[in-house]
Design an enzyme around this catalytic site. Sequence first.
Site, mmCIF file in Angstrom:
data_model
loop_
_atom_site.group_PDB
_atom_site.id
_atom_site.type_symbol
_atom_site.label_atom_id
_atom_site.label_comp_id
_atom_site.label_asym_id
_atom_site.label_seq_id
_atom_site.Cartn_x
_atom_site.Cartn_y
_atom_site.Cartn_z
ATOM 1 N N HIS A 143 0.832 -1.200 0.000
ATOM 2 C CA HIS A 143 0.000 0.000 0.000
ATOM 3 C C HIS A 143 0.867 1.250 0.000
ATOM 4 O O HIS A 143 2.078 1.183 0.216
ATOM 5 C CB HIS A 143 -0.938 0.021 1.221
ATOM 6 C CG HIS A 143 -2.101 -0.916 1.082
ATOM 7 N ND1 HIS A 143 -2.019 -2.245 1.418
ATOM 8 C CD2 HIS A 143 -3.367 -0.718 0.632
ATOM 9 C CE1 HIS A 143 -3.186 -2.834 1.186
ATOM 10 N NE2 HIS A 143 -4.020 -1.926 0.704
ATOM 11 N N LYS A 147 -0.545 4.903 4.541
ATOM 12 C CA LYS A 147 -1.458 3.980 5.231
ATOM 13 C C LYS A 147 -0.936 3.725 6.641
ATOM 14 O O LYS A 147 0.242 3.402 6.827
ATOM 15 C CB LYS A 147 -1.584 2.668 4.460
ATOM 16 C CG LYS A 147 -2.594 1.698 5.067
ATOM 17 C CD LYS A 147 -2.848 0.524 4.125
ATOM 18 C CE LYS A 147 -3.797 -0.497 4.749
ATOM 19 N NZ LYS A 147 -5.127 0.088 5.063
#
Length: 252
Positions: A143, A147
């Site tokens: 990600h 995040k």
Amino acid sequence: MLNVIINGALGKMGKVLIDAVNSDEELNLAAAVDKGAQAMSEKPAGIYGSIFDVNVKADVVIDFSRPEAAKDLIKYCKDNKCALVLATTGFSDEELDFIHESAKEIPIFNSYNMSLGVNLMLSLVAKAAQALEGFDIEIIEKHHNEKVDAPSGTAIMIANEINNALDNTMQMNYGRYGRDCKRAKNEIGIHAVRGGTIVGDHTAVFAGKDEIIEIRHTANSKQIFAQGALRAAKFISGKGSGFYNMKDLFSF
């Protein structure tokens, strides 16, 4: 016309959701909520700093913000008799228990991933786990660098789906470090990568003797999550109290 409230409206996902709602002829954006608006001297039109400031009728609330927002959203939905779509990740066991208990009073749709492709992947990894007896299983998720939670909720969903398919005989190993890290036979390794602007990439690796099978899903934009959330909102708006997820929405 379904009246929708978007919580977390000023975030990246919130903005995508607002655009998606405004582009859908079946939906009406009743209000947008973001706690960040509380610090604004001049709030944009239709933006509220708290869900409790909203004074318009809504059929469903969609949330892509933070786990701590769920308690207030659930109270609002109970008080106003509307449905709730929770697409937030990182809930604690205690918070999940509260969500399930609250679903006895209102309809709540909860999924760590709103993508059609990811939910198909869940079905595929379960079948692979049952078919590939003795294979080592690893999950790698990637990600963007902003995040905050790791591993991703989707990686946990994948691991749980595999574990359920194997009669809950597996143990989760969240990353490895050190000189004595030989994997156990009943282990699912879960690894998190953070970098750049990666929207979401999940790979389930099944490694056997002299062969490897990988099942992978890559998200190229946040639109897939927005469309899944809107589909969930339409699905749950006509339902009675209860806890719903993507298995209720899709049949694979």
